[in-house]
Design an enzyme around this catalytic site. Sequence first.
Site, PDB file in Angstrom:
ATOM      1  CG  HIS A  20      -1.931  -0.984   1.353  1.00 38.55           C
ATOM      2  ND1 HIS A  20      -2.088  -1.777   2.460  1.00 38.55           N
ATOM      3  CD2 HIS A  20      -2.907  -1.353   0.480  1.00 38.55           C
ATOM      4  CE1 HIS A  20      -3.115  -2.591   2.274  1.00 38.55           C
ATOM      5  NE2 HIS A  20      -3.626  -2.352   1.073  1.00 38.55           N
ATOM      6  CE  LYS A  44     -12.477  -6.029   2.635  1.00 40.88           C
ATOM      7  NZ  LYS A  44     -11.116  -5.633   2.261  1.00 40.88           N
ATOM      8  NE  ARG A  93      -2.958  -7.999  -3.746  1.00 41.78           N
ATOM      9  CZ  ARG A  93      -3.770  -8.306  -2.763  1.00 41.78           C
ATOM     10  NH1 ARG A  93      -3.378  -8.176  -1.538  1.00 41.78           N
ATOM     11  NH2 ARG A  93      -4.985  -8.748  -2.998  1.00 41.78           N
ATOM     12  CB  SER A 131      -4.483  -6.158   4.691  1.00 41.66           C
ATOM     13  OG  SER A 131      -3.944  -4.928   4.284  1.00 41.66           O
TER      14      SER A 131
END
Length: 167
Positions: A20, A44, A93, A131
């Site tokens: 990030h 979440k 990614r 994460s």
Amino acid sequence: MAQNVIAVYPGTFDPITLGHEDVVRRATQLFEHVIVAVAAGHHKKTLFSLEERIDMVREAVKPYPQVQVESFSGLLRDFVVARGGKAMVRGLRAVTDFDYEFQLAGMNRSLMPQVETVFLTPSDKYQFISSTFVREIAVLGGEVHKFVSPSVQEHLAVKVRSMSPPA
């Protein structure tokens, strides 16, 4: 560098990783002003509270005076439009990210035709970091120093200790 263009980099950042941070650095090379928008994360279950995540992100972006950190809840569209954002930064990614991000970009274009989505890829050494992986490794007692800054590593250690039942 895009003159007077406000870019918004949204995410949950639970926690912010070196990947990030790399995307933030890359965004500052393209845009005069970057807002890192930390999602309340109503969809979440987060390890860190919103306040903790904001603190970690603020610490991580200190080297970049043109970056500000704000939280948001509700529709990202409302946040971006209210801030005058003209670009939304999204990190990619791998190919697996692309499918989801491509759909999200299309939906965002429908909701905010005046805002462009810009995909940035982190450096090769950060492309596998997520994460979710960092949280799992930390909770299971593994080393995360290769994936997060020292201050985030300390936050993770404190959080993991607070989760452990007293002996």
